[in-house]
Motif scaffolding. Structure first.
Motif, mmCIF file in Angstrom:
data_model
loop_
_atom_site.group_PDB
_atom_site.id
_atom_site.type_symbol
_atom_site.label_atom_id
_atom_site.label_comp_id
_atom_site.label_asym_id
_atom_site.label_seq_id
_atom_site.Cartn_x
_atom_site.Cartn_y
_atom_site.Cartn_z
ATOM 1 N N ARG A 1 0.836 -1.115 -0.126
ATOM 2 C CA ARG A 1 -0.055 -0.168 -0.107
ATOM 3 C C ARG A 1 0.814 1.330 0.095
ATOM 4 O O ARG A 1 1.590 1.349 1.054
ATOM 5 C CB ARG A 1 -1.017 -0.047 1.184
ATOM 6 C CG ARG A 1 -2.008 1.151 0.895
ATOM 7 C CD ARG A 1 -3.031 1.236 2.005
ATOM 8 N NE ARG A 1 -2.520 1.448 3.492
ATOM 9 C CZ ARG A 1 -2.304 0.801 4.400
ATOM 10 N NH1 ARG A 1 -2.468 -0.501 4.478
ATOM 11 N NH2 ARG A 1 -2.079 1.407 5.850
ATOM 12 N N LEU B 1 -4.029 -5.428 -8.563
ATOM 13 C CA LEU B 1 -3.440 -3.951 -8.448
ATOM 14 C C LEU B 1 -4.534 -2.763 -8.730
ATOM 15 O O LEU B 1 -5.371 -3.054 -9.484
ATOM 16 C CB LEU B 1 -2.399 -3.669 -9.632
ATOM 17 C CG LEU B 1 -1.902 -2.401 -10.179
ATOM 18 C CD1 LEU B 1 -0.860 -1.970 -8.784
ATOM 19 C CD2 LEU B 1 -1.121 -2.206 -11.585
ATOM 20 N N ARG B 2 -4.459 -1.886 -7.777
ATOM 21 C CA ARG B 2 -5.404 -0.856 -7.940
ATOM 22 C C ARG B 2 -4.414 0.552 -7.974
ATOM 23 O O ARG B 2 -3.984 0.830 -6.879
ATOM 24 C CB ARG B 2 -6.423 -0.825 -6.933
ATOM 25 C CG ARG B 2 -7.319 0.492 -7.044
ATOM 26 C CD ARG B 2 -8.506 0.517 -5.743
ATOM 27 N NE ARG B 2 -9.135 1.492 -5.982
ATOM 28 C CZ ARG B 2 -10.233 1.939 -6.275
ATOM 29 N NH1 ARG B 2 -11.073 1.069 -6.777
ATOM 30 N NH2 ARG B 2 -10.843 3.150 -6.474
ATOM 31 N N VAL B 3 -4.834 1.431 -8.817
ATOM 32 C CA VAL B 3 -3.857 2.572 -9.016
ATOM 33 C C VAL B 3 -4.880 3.728 -8.970
ATOM 34 O O VAL B 3 -5.967 3.782 -10.097
ATOM 35 C CB VAL B 3 -2.805 2.673 -10.133
ATOM 36 C CG1 VAL B 3 -2.284 3.620 -10.305
ATOM 37 C CG2 VAL B 3 -2.008 1.726 -10.333
ATOM 38 N N ASP B 4 -5.037 4.499 -8.011
ATOM 39 C CA ASP B 4 -5.809 5.819 -7.660
ATOM 40 C C ASP B 4 -4.942 6.868 -8.324
ATOM 41 O O ASP B 4 -4.148 7.727 -7.344
ATOM 42 C CB ASP B 4 -6.378 6.044 -6.400
ATOM 43 C CG ASP B 4 -7.231 4.984 -5.924
ATOM 44 O OD1 ASP B 4 -8.649 4.746 -6.617
ATOM 45 O OD2 ASP B 4 -7.047 4.046 -4.997
ATOM 46 N N GLU C 1 0.858 5.083 -0.426
ATOM 47 C CA GLU C 1 -0.031 6.348 -0.134
ATOM 48 C C GLU C 1 0.752 7.570 -0.872
ATOM 49 O O GLU C 1 0.049 8.854 -0.248
ATOM 50 C CB GLU C 1 -0.187 6.492 1.558
ATOM 51 C CG GLU C 1 -1.005 5.452 2.032
ATOM 52 C CD GLU C 1 -0.949 5.230 3.589
ATOM 53 O OE1 GLU C 1 -0.498 5.997 4.048
ATOM 54 O OE2 GLU C 1 -1.748 4.609 3.951
ATOM 55 N N THR D 1 -1.575 5.147 -4.476
ATOM 56 C CA THR D 1 -2.358 6.275 -4.553
ATOM 57 C C THR D 1 -1.572 7.733 -4.846
ATOM 58 O O THR D 1 -0.622 7.990 -4.294
ATOM 59 C CB THR D 1 -3.077 6.537 -3.117
ATOM 60 O OG1 THR D 1 -3.845 5.399 -2.921
ATOM 61 C CG2 THR D 1 -4.075 7.766 -3.274
ATOM 62 N N ASN E 1 -1.170 -6.861 -6.858
ATOM 63 C CA ASN E 1 -1.898 -6.934 -5.279
ATOM 64 C C ASN E 1 -1.475 -5.559 -4.648
ATOM 65 O O ASN E 1 -1.456 -5.674 -3.292
ATOM 66 C CB ASN E 1 -1.636 -8.108 -4.609
ATOM 67 C CG ASN E 1 -2.276 -9.331 -5.424
ATOM 68 O OD1 ASN E 1 -3.404 -9.496 -5.624
ATOM 69 N ND2 ASN E 1 -1.330 -10.481 -5.459
ATOM 70 N N SER E 2 -1.260 -4.689 -5.355
ATOM 71 C CA SER E 2 -0.749 -3.304 -4.553
ATOM 72 C C SER E 2 -1.972 -2.230 -4.677
ATOM 73 O O SER E 2 -2.470 -2.374 -5.838
ATOM 74 C CB SER E 2 0.723 -3.058 -5.215
ATOM 75 O OG SER E 2 1.606 -3.796 -4.724
ATOM 76 N N ARG E 3 -1.733 -1.320 -3.939
ATOM 77 C CA ARG E 3 -2.684 -0.339 -3.897
ATOM 78 C C ARG E 3 -1.656 0.911 -3.921
ATOM 79 O O ARG E 3 -1.108 1.257 -3.097
ATOM 80 C CB ARG E 3 -3.624 0.052 -2.783
ATOM 81 C CG ARG E 3 -4.379 0.973 -2.679
ATOM 82 C CD ARG E 3 -5.680 0.994 -3.699
ATOM 83 N NE ARG E 3 -6.457 2.311 -3.399
ATOM 84 C CZ ARG E 3 -7.649 1.918 -2.871
ATOM 85 N NH1 ARG E 3 -8.116 1.044 -2.220
ATOM 86 N NH2 ARG E 3 -8.162 3.166 -2.593
ATOM 87 N N GLU F 1 -7.143 -2.471 -11.760
ATOM 88 C CA GLU F 1 -7.968 -1.155 -11.717
ATOM 89 C C GLU F 1 -7.146 -0.042 -11.541
ATOM 90 O O GLU F 1 -6.404 0.323 -10.993
ATOM 91 C CB GLU F 1 -8.734 -1.366 -10.356
ATOM 92 C CG GLU F 1 -9.779 -2.445 -10.115
ATOM 93 C CD GLU F 1 -10.493 -2.450 -8.766
ATOM 94 O OE1 GLU F 1 -10.983 -1.379 -8.681
ATOM 95 O OE2 GLU F 1 -10.251 -3.253 -8.268
#
Length: 530
Positions: free
Chosen positions: A126, A178-181, A128, A150, A146-148, A201
Motif C-alpha cells: 500500500r 493492482l489498484r492505482v488511484d 500512499e 495512490t 496486489n498493490s494499492r 484497476e
C-alpha cells in the motif's frame, strides 16, 4: 563496526538486525529500526559469519526516518516484507541486484534512475503517494500485483505511478489485485516482454488512467480478463510486437475518449471483443494492425449521434464490426484499408462514415439489398465512393447482379442532391433504362410506344401529303419513322396527321428522342463500366 556485538550507539533491535545480516537470516517482527542503520548496514556491510552469505532481509519491521540510498551500489537483493516506512525511501540513481518490497506500507517511493540487475517487485504493498521510477532500468520483471497505489499531484488522483523513459528487460506484471488511484504513466518506456494488466484497476476519472504514448512492447499488451479503467487509456504511437488484448475489459471515461490509440502499430491482433465494454468513445486513427481489429460481442456506449468509434486512415487485414448491440453513435472508418470487412445488419451502427474505405471481401455474404441501408447512414449525406467500393467487391466475387443493384442505388441517392432539372432528367433515366443498369427496360418501353403508335395509326391513319400519288400506308413503318430518330422509311414525309392526331404524333416523336437519348447514355455508362 565494533566486534561481534554491532556498532556502538545502535539499539538492541538494530544490533540484532546487524547479526542477522551477517548470518544471511531474516530479521523479523522486532519493532523499529532507524533508516540510518539500514543505510549503514548496506553501504558498509560487516564480514559474514563463517560459511554464511550476508543479506539484508527484513520482515514485520518499521523503518523510522528516511531511507536514503541515492546513488548507492548494493550488490545483493534488498528484501523488505511486511515493513512500514515512516518517510518516502529514496533510491534515486541506486544500483541494486534486485528490489523486493512485499506487503509493505510506504508514503511513496522515489527511485528515479534506479538500476536493478534482476527484478523489481512492489507487490501486495500500500503506497500512499507516488512511485517515481523515471528512467529506471530493470534487468528482469517489474512486479506490481496486489498493490494499492495512490497519487498526490496537482489534481487529486495524479502521479500515482511514473515509469517514464524506463527500460524493462522482462515483463511488467501489473495485473491481478493492482489498484492505482491516479495516473499510470508509461510514456517512452521500452519493455522487452509483455505488459500484463489483467484484472487491474486503473482509476483516474478526471483525467488519463494510463498514459502509454510511444510505449514499446516486445510481447503483448494484455488487458484482458477484467481490466477496469476509469479515465482515458492513451496508447498513441505505441508499438506492440504481439497483440493488444482487451477481452472483457471495462473502460469508462467521463471526459475525453475511453480508449485513444492514434498511430499505434500492432504486430498481431487488436482485440476489443468478447465482453469488452467502453463507456465513452474509442479513437484509433492511423493505426497499423498486422492481423485483425475485432469488436465482436463488444459494447460502445455513447449518446446517440455522438462519435463512438473513429478508425480513420488505418490498415488491417480484417475489421470485425459485430458488437453485441447496435452502436448508437457514429462509426467513422474513413480512408481505412482492409482485406476483410465483417459485419451483419443486426449489428450495424446507427450512423457510419465510409468515405474512402477499401476492402476486398465482405462477410457474411449477403445480397446487395441487405447492405445498402448501411450506406444510407452517412451523417454527412451522399458520397459516391462507398457505393463504388461495394459494387467492386461484388464484382470481384462474381456477383454482377448485386453490383448493378448497388450502382443503381448510387444514382438514385445522387438524384436527391441535384437541382430540379437534374432530378427530372435523372428520374427519366431511372424510369426508362435504370441508368443503364437495367437495359431491358428500354426494350420494353420501345415496344410499348411502338405498339401504341401502331394501334393509333391503324385506327386513325394520317392523310397523304400528295393526295394525287399517295403511297401505300403502313402503320407500323410510319410509327418506326416517328419514334426512331435515325430511321427513315419515307412514311413520315409522305403522310401528315391532322388535329389531335398531330399532337399524338408529336408526343411519339418526343418520347422517341428522349428514350433514344437515355438509352444511349445508359449504353455509354455500361461500356465505361466494362
Amino acid at each position: 563496526m565494533a566486534g561481534s556485538l554491532g556498532p556502538g550507539g545502535w539499539s538492541g533491535n538494530e544490533r540484532e538486525m546487524w547479526a542477522a545480516f551477517r548470518r544471511g537470516e531474516w530479521f523479523e517482527d522486532r519493532g523499529e529500526v532507524r533508516a540510518a542503520a539500514v543505510r549503514g548496514l548496506l553501504l558498509a556491510p560487516p564480514a559474514a559469519e563463517a560459511g554464511q552469505l550476508p543479506r539484508l532481509r527484513l520482515r514485520g519491521v518499521t523503518i523510522t526516518g528516511r531511507l536514503d540510498l541515492a546513488e548507492a551500489v548494493v550488490a545483493g537483493t534488498l528484501r523488505l516484507h511486511d515493513c512500514r516506512f515512516e518517510q518516502v525511501p529514496c533510491l534515486d540513481g541506486a544500483s541494486l541486484g534486485a528490489l523486493e518490497l512485499r506487503d509493505c506500507v510506504l508514503p511513496g517511493l522515489s527511485a528515479v534512475g534506479l538500476t536493478t540487475g534482476w527484478k523489481c517487485e512492489i507487490s501486495g504493498c500500500r503506497v500512499e503517494g507516488p512511485i517515481d521510477l523515471y528512467g529506471a532500468s530493470i534487468g528482469g520483471t517489474l512486479h506490481l500485483e496486489n498493490s494499492r497505489l495512490t497519487g498526490h499531484g496537482e489534481r487529486r488522483g495524479e502521479r500515482a505511478l511514473q515509469l517514464l523513459c524506463a527500460t524493462v528487460g522482462g515483463d511488467i506484471q501489473a495485473g491481478t489485485g493492482l489498484r492505482v488511484d491516479g495516473c499510470t504513466d508509461l510514456r517512452d518506456t521500452s519493455v522487452r516482454g509483455s505488459v500484463v494488466l489483467k484484472r487491474a484497476e486503473l482509476i483516474n476519472p478526471d483525467g488519463t488512467a494510463l498514459k502509454a504514448n510511444r510505449l514499446h512492447i516486445g510481447g503483448d499488451l494484455n488487458c484482458r480478463g477484467g481490466l477496469v479503467a476509469e479515465g482515458t487509456i492513451d496508447l498513441c504511437d505505441a508499438q506492440v510486437g504481439g497483440g493488444a488484448l482487451f477481452e472483457e475489459a471495462s473502460l469508462t471515461a467521463e471526459h475525453g475518449p475511453a480508449l485513444r490509440a492514434h498511430g499505434i502499430a500492432i504486430g498481431a491482433v487488436f482485440n476489443c471483443c468478447d465482453g469488452f465494454t467502453a463507456r465513452g468513445r474509442i479513437t484509433i486513427s492511423s493505426v497499423t494492425v498486422r492481423s485483425r481489429i475485432c469488436f465482436q460481442d463488444a459494447a460502445i456506449d455513447v449518446p446517440t449521434g455522438s462519435p463512438a468509434l473513429t478508425c480513420r486512415r488505418s490498415t488491417a487485414s480484417e475489421l470485425a464490426l459485430t458488437p453485441r448491440e447496435s452502436i448508437r453513435g457514429v462509426v467513422d472508418l474513413s480512408h481505412t484499408r482492409l482485406t476483410i470487412l465483417r459485419g451483419a445488419p443486426d449489428s450495424w451502427p446507427y450512423a457510419a462514415r465510409l468515405e474512402g474505405v477499401v476492402y476486398d471481401s465482405l462477410l457474411p455474404q449477403l445480397p446487395a439489398a441487405q447492405r445498402l441501408p448501411l450506406l444510407a447512414r452517412d451523417p454527412e449525406g451522399f458520397t459516391p465512393q462507398p457505393y463504388e467500393q461495394l459494387a467492386a467487391a461484388y464484382r470481384l466475387h462474381g456477383h454482377d447482379a448485386d453490383a448493378r443493384t448497388v450502382l443503381l442505388a448510387k444514382q438514385r441517392r445522387r438524384r436527391t442532391t441535384l437541382a430540379w432539372p437534374g432530378r427530372v432528367w435523372s428520374g427519366l433515366q431511372d424510369l426508362t433504362v435504370g441508368y443503364g443498369y437495367r437495359p431491358l427496360r428500354a426494350v420494353w418501353w420501345l415496344c410499348a410506344i411502338m405498339f401504341s403508335g401502331i394501334l393509333m395509326f391503324t385506327r386513325w391513319p394520317p392523310q397523304a401529303v400528295d393526295p394525287a400519288k399517295p403511297p401505300h400506308f403502313q402503320a407500323a413503318i410510319y410509327t418506326f419513322d416517328l419514334v426512331l430518330p435515325l430511321v427513315d422509311f419515307g412514311q413520315e414525309e409522305a403522310f401528315s396527321p391532322r388535329g389531335g392526331l398531330q399532337w399524338a404524333a408529336a408526343v411519339l416523336v418526343c418520347l422517341g428522342w428522349l428514350l433514344a437519348t437515355t438509352a444511349a447514355a445508359g449504353a455509354n455508362r455500361m461500356l465505361r463500366r466494362s
